[in-house]
Design a protein around this motif. Structure first.
Motif, short mmCIF file in Angstrom:
data_model
loop_
_atom_site.label_atom_id
_atom_site.label_comp_id
_atom_site.label_asym_id
_atom_site.label_seq_id
_atom_site.Cartn_x
_atom_site.Cartn_y
_atom_site.Cartn_z
N CYS A 1 -1.18 0.81 -10.07
CA CYS A 1 0.93 0.87 -9.89
C CYS A 1 0.21 -0.61 -11.08
O CYS A 1 -0.28 -1.84 -11.29
CB CYS A 1 0.68 -0.01 -8.68
N LYS A 2 1.89 -0.79 -12.18
CA LYS A 2 1.42 -1.84 -13.08
C LYS A 2 3.06 -1.84 -13.01
O LYS A 2 3.85 -1.50 -12.79
CB LYS A 2 1.33 -1.03 -14.38
N GLN B 1 0.74 -1.31 -0.09
CA GLN B 1 0.20 -0.07 -0.38
C GLN B 1 0.93 0.96 0.08
O GLN B 1 1.18 1.14 0.67
CB GLN B 1 -0.80 0.08 1.60
N PRO B 2 0.75 1.78 -0.65
CA PRO B 2 1.52 3.17 -1.14
C PRO B 2 0.60 4.67 -0.48
O PRO B 2 -0.53 4.74 -1.31
CB PRO B 2 2.17 3.78 -2.87
N SER C 1 -2.89 3.74 -5.04
CA SER C 1 -4.18 2.32 -5.14
C SER C 1 -3.00 1.30 -5.18
O SER C 1 -2.28 1.36 -4.57
CB SER C 1 -4.49 2.12 -6.42
N LYS C 2 -3.10 -0.05 -3.78
CA LYS C 2 -2.05 -0.95 -3.73
C LYS C 2 -2.72 -1.27 -4.38
O LYS C 2 -2.73 -1.94 -5.47
CB LYS C 2 -3.29 -1.47 -2.07
N PHE C 3 -1.19 -2.57 -4.47
CA PHE C 3 -1.13 -3.38 -5.80
C PHE C 3 -0.31 -4.73 -5.11
O PHE C 3 0.05 -4.80 -4.13
CB PHE C 3 -0.35 -2.87 -6.49
N GLU C 4 -0.98 -6.13 -5.32
CA GLU C 4 -0.36 -6.99 -5.27
C GLU C 4 1.14 -7.55 -6.31
O GLU C 4 1.25 -6.95 -7.03
CB GLU C 4 -0.99 -8.09 -5.39
N ILE C 5 2.46 -7.89 -5.35
CA ILE C 5 3.40 -8.37 -5.93
C ILE C 5 3.10 -9.73 -6.06
O ILE C 5 2.74 -10.93 -5.31
CB ILE C 5 4.53 -8.40 -5.20
#
Lengths: 640, 486
Positions: free
Chosen positions: A251-252, A177-178, A190-194
Motif C-alpha cells: 500500500c502506498k 491489515q486489510p 499486504s499490511k502497512f503502517e500509518i
C-alpha cells in the motif's frame, strides 16, 4: 451568499424515531439503512433506507440489549448481536423458517467486536483475536466456516463498497491489515503502517478508528488517515493522508490533502470528492485528488474551493431551520435529530468560486451531474467576451472534446468487437457508459453556439469561437457535423464576410457534404463565386453527379452538362427530354440542334434507330425540330 | 560592343510614363497644368504637352466609336502606348519601345534596326499599367482624395515621390502572363495546421485589439487574408516582389556578413519586424510604419502596415492609421507574437515536409504549367523559378511565353469554355484550357507526339496529377474536366 453553498443535504432525509432510552438507533452503512429498535425489538423494529418507499417493520423477541443489527445484501438475512460471544440470525427469505438461530465465535476467549456482511449469505465476525469468515446456510440454520485468521485486533473498519476490511493491530494500533472479500473468498492484502505524528512512550493505542476511513475514489480503494496537527512538527495544520490500497503489492501513501487548519474534522466522500468538515469553523472543504496543483509538489493538494458551510436546510415536517451543527458530524447528527441526510455537491456555485476556467472544467467533467452546468459555463464564458478570453475558450473546448473523443473511441471499439461476432473476447467488452461529461457537438450547438451566434457580440469573436471549436474537434480527430459548418457559413454570410468563407472552403476547413454544397449554391445570387465552390464540392464528393447535371442545366449550360455526363459515363442513361427541355429554353436553335443530334445518335447506337421511343416523351421536341429545321433534317434510319 | 559583328537584341523598355487630367488645364496656353507627372522629367516642356495632347486626342477620337470603351493602346512601328483611366478624367499613359534587333553594318551599309512590333502583348502591358495604379493607390490612396485634400500640388508631390522610385523597379522585359493574372500563390496546407493558424490570428487580434486585419504568409505564399481579395492581391504583389526579396538577401548572407541584421540578443524567438523598427532595443528606433489604403471603394481606410516575420512565416498586421504606434505596442506585439509565430513556423515547416514526403520524391516532370483561377486569384506556375526584386526568372523560351499570352487573349475574347492546342517550334506543344473561371496552360515537350496523343496526355495529367498546392484535387465539371488544385 446563498449561491455560494456548494454542499447541501439531500432534500428527502430518512426520518426515524429519535434515539431514546426505549429506542435504539443503528445505521448500517452497507445498505444505508437506519434501524430503530424499540425495547430490544419486542415492540418493533423499523428499517428505513434512502430509496425505500415503505419501511420494513417487524418484531423480534427481546433477548437482551441489541449491540448491532444489520441486514445482509438484499435484506435476505438479519444479523443481530446481543452478546460479546455470539451473533443471532433471522431468515427474511420467503418460505424459509423465520426462526432465530445463533452462532458463537470459534476462537476461545475472544470477544466479537462486530460483524460485516460481505454478500447476501456471507458474513465476517471480527473478534479481538482475529476474524472468522462464514457462509450462512439459511435453510439448515447453521453457519459454515470458510476461512479464519488469527490476529490481534484493536478495532476495525469495513468498506462495503469495496468489500475491504481494515484491522488495526499492534499496541499502537497504527499497523493496518486489510482483507478483501469476493464471492466466498477472503484474501489477505499486504499490511502497512500509518506514520504517526509522534510516537508515544510508553507505547499505547494511538490511532483511533475515527481518524481512519476507507473509500473508493475514482474506482480505486484508498485508506484515508486524518493526521492531526502536532506541535512538535512544524506542519501548518492537519492533513489527510491517502494510502492507495492495491489488491496486490504494498500500500502506498500517494496523496496529501492540506487542511491548513486545526481542530476536529470529519471525512466524507461524495462524487469522488473528499469532503472534510471542520467543526469549529462550521465549514467544509473539498478535495479532488485528480486535480493537479501546478504550484504544489506532486500529489499535495489544496482545497479546490474556499471553505463554505453546508447549505442550511429546513426540516421538512416541522419547518424549523436546521443549522447543520457539525456537532459530531454526520452520523451522530443522525442519532440526535431523527433525520438521516445525504451529503450532495452542488455544482452551480462552484462556477463562481473557481476562477480558473480550465481547472473548473477539469473539476466539473469528473462530477456526476455536470452536463448542464458545463454548458452554462460555456455560454457564460462566451457572453462575457472579455479580452484574452480566446485561449481560455480553446482550453475549455479541448478539455470537453478530450472526454468526448474518449467516449467515441470506446463506443467504436465496442461496435467493432460486437461486429466481429460473439467471440470469446466479446464478453469482456461492456458497452461504454455515456456519462454526463460527454458533451457532444449537438449539445454544444443547441445549448451554447446557436444562441451565441444570435448575440450582439463583435462578429470577429463569434467567428473566432466557432473556428476554435472546429479546430478543437479536428485536433481530436472528431468528425465535425455539418450543422456546425452551416452555422459558420450562416454567420459569415450574415456579416458579409464572403472572402473569409471562400478561404475556409479553399483549405477544406469546412468539409465537403451535399447539404453544404446546396447551401453554397443558394448563396450564388449574393456571392457569385459560391457557384464554382459548390460545383467543385459536388464533384469531389463523386456521389453527386445528378446534382451537378441539375445545377448545370439550371444555369442553361446544356452542353457543359452533357459533356459532364459523358465524362462520367452516364450519357446512355440520362433522360433526353430533360436535356432537350433545357436546350429549348435557351432559345438557341443551334444548341437545340446539337443536343437533338446527340440524342439521335445515341438512339441509333443503342437501338439501331435514331427515332425517339414513346416512353421518352420527346414528341414535342421532334415536332419543334421539324418545324425549325425541316423534316428532311431528321436523321434517317439506317437502310438495311 | 563585344558582339560587334553580331545581331543585337533589344528588349522592350519604358520610353515614357505620364499622368494627366484634361480638366486641369482646359484652356489654350494652360496645357501644362494638365500634366501631373511626366517621366522622364527632363523632356522638354513642349514635347510633354504635345505627347499628352496626342493621347487626349486619340482617346477622344476613339470614344466616338465606342463611348464606354475608348482606346486602350496604340500600336506604332517603334513603340506602343497604353492608356488607362483609373479614376474619372485621370489618365495614365505608358509608352513602351518595341523590342528590336540591330543588324550590324555590312559591306559599308549603315546598321539597320528592325522593330518587332508584334512581339509585345497588349494584355500584359495593359495589366502592368493597371498594376502601377493599384500600387500607387495602396500606398497613397486615390488621386481624387489627394486632390481634394491638398489640391494639385499635393497630388503632384505624391505622384512624383511614388513613381520616381516605382518606375525604376518596372522590368518590362520580364513581364508576362503572370502579370495579366496578378494572382496569389497559396501555400498548400493540411486542415489542422490551417486551423492552428486561424487560432493564432484570432488570438492575436483579440489580445491586440488595435489590429484590424491580419494576413499570414509562409514561404512567400498566402495562407490567410483578413483583407478583401482585391486589396490582398496588390498587397501580396508588394510583399512578394518588393518587401520580402529585400529582406531575404540579408538572411541568406553569411554569419559574419555586414548585410546580416544584428540579432538583438533575443534567443527566445526568431521574430522580427520587416517594416518599422529594425531593432527594438535600439533607443533611437523609429516606430513608423508604411501606410496603406484599403477598401477605397467604400470605407476608404488608411492603415499602418506592420510586417513581422519569424523564420519563413510572415504576418501582416494592419492597424488604423489614426492610432499612433508606440514602442510599448511594438514590444508587446513582439513579446506576444514572436514566440507563437516561431513555434507555428516550425510546425508548418514540419507538416509541409511530411506532406512532401507522402507525395513522393519530386521528379522532373515532362511538362510545365501555369494555372490560374479567376474566382480566388489562385495562381500556380512551374514555369517561373523565383521572383526576386529585379527579375522573374522563367524556365522556358520567351517565344513559348508569347504563345501562352496569345492563347490567354483568345480566351479573354469569349465567355465560353475553350481549349486550344498549339504546336510550337522545337517540338513543344502548348495546350490552353479554359473552363468556367479557371485557366490552365501546359507546355509539353514530347518529340513526335501527335495531336491526339497530346490531348490524351493533358487529359491524363489533369485527372491524375496532383497539381501541387492544396492537397485535394478539385475538378471543374465542364468541358473535359480540368482537374487542378483549389
Amino acid at each position: 451568499m446563498d449561491n455560494e453553498y456548494y454542499l447541501e443535504l439531500s432534500e428527502n432525509p430518512v426520518q426515524f424515531e429519535n434515539a431514546s432510552t426505549v429506542n435504539n438507533v443503528f445505521f448500517d452503512e452497507a445498505n444505508k439503512q437506519v434501524f430503530a429498535v424499540r425495547s430490544g425489538g419486542a415492540t418493533g423494529v423499523v428499517v428505513k433506507g434512502p430509496e425505500d418507499k415503505s419501511p420494513i417493520a417487524f418484531r423480534m423477541d427481546d433477548k437482551g440489549e441489541v449491540k448491532c443489527i444489520k441486514f445482509s445484501l438484499g435484506n435476505k438475512i438479519l444479523a443481530v448481536q446481543r452478546t460479546p460471544k455470539s451473533v443471532d440470525f433471522i431468515n427474511f427469505i420467503p418460505d424459509y423458517p423465520h426462526l432465530e438461530f445463533s452462532h458463537e465465535c470459534k476462537t476461545k476467549n475472544a470477544n466479537v467486536l462486530g460483524f460485516c456482511w460481505t454478500n447476501w449469505n456471507e458474513i465476517v465476525f471480527v473478534t479481538d483475536q482475529g476474524i472468522e469468515f462464514y457462509q450462512v446456510l439459511p435453510d439448515k440454520r447453521t453457519l459454515k466456516m470458510l476461512k479464519s485468521q488469527s490476529i490481534n485486533v484493536n478495532w476495525y473498519i469495513y468498506c462495503p463498497e469495496t468489500a475491504v476490511l481494515l484491522l488495526s493491530t499492534t499496541v499502537q494500533g497504527n499497523v493496518l491489515q486489510p482483507f478483501a472479500f469476493k464471492n466466498g473468498t477472503m484474501s489477505k492484502m499486504s499490511k502497512f503502517e500509518i506514520e504517526l505524528p509522534m510516537v508515544p512512550k510508553p507505547a499505547k493505542l494511538s490511532l483511533s478508528e475515527r481518524d481512519i476511513a476507507v473509500a473508493s475514489i475514482y474506482g480505486e480503494v484508498y485508506v484515508m488517515y486524518l493526521k492531526h496537527h502536532s506541535r512538535s512538527t512544524n506542519s501548518s495544520g492537519a492533513e489527510v493522508v491517502l494510502y492507495h490500497l492495491l489488491r496486490e503489492g504494498p500500500c502506498k501513501k500517494i496523496h496529501v490533502l492540506k487542511l491548513n487548519t486545526t481542530g476536529k474534522f470529519a471525512l466524507n466522500v461524495v462524487d469522488n470528492l473528499v469532503v472534510v468538515h471542520h467543526q469549529s469553523s462550521q465549514t467544509s472543504i473539498i478535495f479532488d485528488i485528480k486535480l493537479r496543483e501546478p504550484d504544489c509538489a506532486m500529489n499535495v493538494h489544496q482545497p479546490v474551493l474556499p471553505a463554505r458551510s453546508i447549505h442550511p436546510c429546513k426540516i421538512p415536517l416541522t419547518g424549523a431551520l436546521c443549522l447543520f451543527l457539525y456537532l459530531i458530524f454526520l452520523l451522530l447528527s443522525v442519532y440526535l435529530s431523527g433525520y438521516l441526510w445525504y451529503l450532495q455537491v452542488k455544482l452551480q456555485p462552484t462556477v463562481n468560486l473557481l476562477q480558473d476556467k480550465g481547472k473548473l472544467m477539469d473539476f466539473l467533467l469528473r462530477r456526476r451531474d455536470c452536463k448542464m452546468v458545463i454548458l452554462s459555463v460555456c455560454s457564460q464564458m462566451l457572453e462575457g467576451g472579455e479580452k484574452g478570453n480566446l485561449p481560455v475558450v480553446a482550453t475549455v473546448f479541448d478539455k470537453l472534446n478530450q472526454v468526448y473523443k474518449e467516449y467515441l473511441e470506446a463506443e467504436q471499439a465496442y461496435t467493432v468487437a460486437m461486429e466481429s461476432g460473439p467471440s470469446r473476447f466479446s464478453n469482456s467488452y461492456k458497452r461504454p457508459v455515456r456519462t454526463q461529461a460527454v458533451i457532444d457537438q449537438s449539445d454544444m450547438y443547441t445549448h451554447v453556439l446557436s444562441a451565441f451566434t444570435e448575440k450582439k457580440v463583435i462578429n470577429k469573436f463569434i467567428i473566432a469561437v466557432l473556428m476554435e471549436y472546429i479546430r478543437s474537434l479536428n485536433q481530436f480527430q472528431i468528425t465535425v457535423q455539418h450543422y456546425l459548418y452551416e452555422l459558420v457559413i450562416k454567420t459569415l454570410v450574415q456579416h458579409n464576410l464572403f472572402y473569409m468563407l471562400h478561404q475556409f472552403l479553399q483549405y477544406h476547413v469546412l468539409s465537403d457534404s451535399k447539404p453544404l454544397a446546396c447551401l453554397l449554391l443558394s448563396l450564388e445570387s449574393t456571392y457569385p463565386p459560391a457557384h464554382q465552390l459548390s460545383l467543385d464540392m459536388l464533384k469531389r464528393l463523386s456521389t453527386a453527379n445528378d446534382e451537378i447535371v441539375e445545377v448545370l442545366l439550371s444555369k442553361q449550360q446544356v452542353l457543359g452538362a452533357l459533356r459532364f455526363v459523358r465524362s462520367v459515363g452516364g450519357h446512355d442513361n440520362v433522360s433526353a427530354r430533360k436535356f432537350l427541355d433545357a436546350a429549348r429554353q435557351t432559345n438557341d436553335t443551334m444548341l437545340f440542334y446539337t443536343i437533338f443530334r446527340f440524342f439521335e445518335q445515341r438512339n441509333l447506337r443503342l437501338r439501331g434507330n435514331p427515332a425517339f421511343n414513346q416512353g421518352e416523351h420527346c414528341e414535342e421536341h421532334v415536332a419543334y425540330f421539324k418545324e425549325v429545321f425541316g423534316e428532311q433534317t431528321l436523321m434517317k434510319p439506317p437502310t438495311k | 560592343m563585344a558582339s560587334g559583328m553580331q545581331e543585337k537584341q533589344y528588349t522592350p523598355s519604358l520610353l515614357s510614363f505620364f499622368i494627366y487630367n484634361p480638366k486641369f488645364g482646359p484652356r489654350e496656353g494652360e496645357e501644362e497644368k494638365k500634366i501631373l507627372f511626366y517621366h522622364p522629367s527632363e523632356v522638354e516642356k513642349n514635347e510633354k504637352i504635345r505627347n499628352v495632347g496626342l493621347c487626349e486626342a486619340i482617346v477622344q477620337f476613339t470614344r466616338t466609336f465606342c463611348p464606354t470603351k475608348p482606346a486602350k493602346s496604340l500600336h506604332t512601328q517603334k513603340n506602343r502606348q497604353f492608356f488607362h483611366e483609373p479614376e474619372e478624367n485621370f489618365w495614365m499613359v505608358m509608352v513602351v519601345r518595341n523590342p528590336m534587333i540591330e543588324k550590324p553594318s555590312k559591306d559599308g551599309k549603315p546598321a539597320t534596326i528592325e522593330y518587332q512590333e508584334e512581339e509585345i502583348l497588349d494584355s500584359v502591358y495593359g495589366a502592368v499599367l493597371r498594376q502601377c495604379y493599384s500600387m500607387y493607390k495602396l500606398f497613397n490612396g486615390t488621386f481624387s482624395r489627394a486632390f481634394e485634400a491638398g489640391g494639385v500640388e499635393l497630388l503632384r508631390q505624391k505622384l512624383e515621390k511614388f513613381f520616381y522610385r516605382y518606375l525604376q523597379t518596372l522590368h518590362l522585359q520580364s513581364c508576362d502572363l503572370l502579370d495579366v493574372f496578378g494572382g496569389i500563390s497559396f501555400f498548400p496546407l493540411d486542415k489542422m495546421t490551417y486551423l492552428k493558424i486561424q487560432s493564432f490570428v484570432n488570438r492575436v487580434e483579440e489580445s491586440l485589439s488595435l489590429v484590424k486585419y491580419t494576413a499570414f504568409l509562409y514561404n512567400d505564399q498566402l495562407i490567410w487574408s483578413g483583407l478583401e481579395q482585391d486589396d490582398m492581391r496588390i498587397l501580396y504583389k508588394y510583399l512578394t516582389t518588393s518587401l520580402f526579396p529585400r529582406h531575404t538577401e540579408p538572411e541568406l548572407a553569411g554569419r559574419d556578413s555586414p548585410l546580416r541584421p544584428e540579432v538583438a540578443g533575443n534567443l527566445l524567438h526568431y521574430g522580427r519586424f520587416l517594416t518599422g523598427p529594425a531593432n527594438l532595443k535600439d533607443p533611437e528606433a523609429k516606430f513608423r510604419f508604411p501606410r496603406i489604403f484599403v477598401n477605397t471603394e467604400d470605407s476608404y481606410e488608411e492603415l499602418h502596415l506592420i510586417v513581422y516575420k519569424a523564420m519563413s512565416a510572415a504576418v501582416c498586421f494592419m492597424i488604423n492609421a489614426s492610432v499612433e504606434l508606440t514602442r510599448e505596442f511594438c514590444e508587446q506585439l513582439d513579446a506576444l507574437v514572436g514566440p507563437q509565430l516561431t513555434l507555428l513556423a516550425s510546425d508548418i515547416c514540419e507538416q509541409y515536409n511530411i506532406n512532401r514526403r507522402i507525395s513522393g520524391p519530386e521528379k522532373e516532370p515532362q511538362f510545365k504549367f501555369i494555372y490560374f483561377n479567376h474566382m480566388n486569384l489562385a495562381e500556380k506556375s512551374t514555369i517561373h523559378m523565383r521572383k526576386t526584386a529585379s527579375v522573374s526568372l522563367t524556365s522556358v523560351h520567351p517565344d513559348l511565353m508569347k504563345i501562352l499570352g496569345d492563347i490567354n487573349c483568345d480566351f479573354a475574347r469569349v465567355d465560353e469554355d475553350e481549349e486550344i492546342i498549339v504546336k510550337a517550334m522545337t517540338d513543344y506543344w502548348v495546350v490552353g484550357k479554359k473552363s468556367d473561371q479557371r485557366e490552365l496552360y501546359v507546355i509539353l515537350n514530347q518529340k513526335n507526339a501527335n495531336l491526339i496523343e497530346v490531348n490524351e496526355e493533358v487529359k491524363r495529367l489533369c485527372a491524375t496529377q496532383d497539381m501541387t498546392t492544396l492537397k485535394t484535387v478539385s475538378c471543374s465539371c465542364f468541358n473535359d474536366s480540368i482537374s487542378v488544385m483549389q
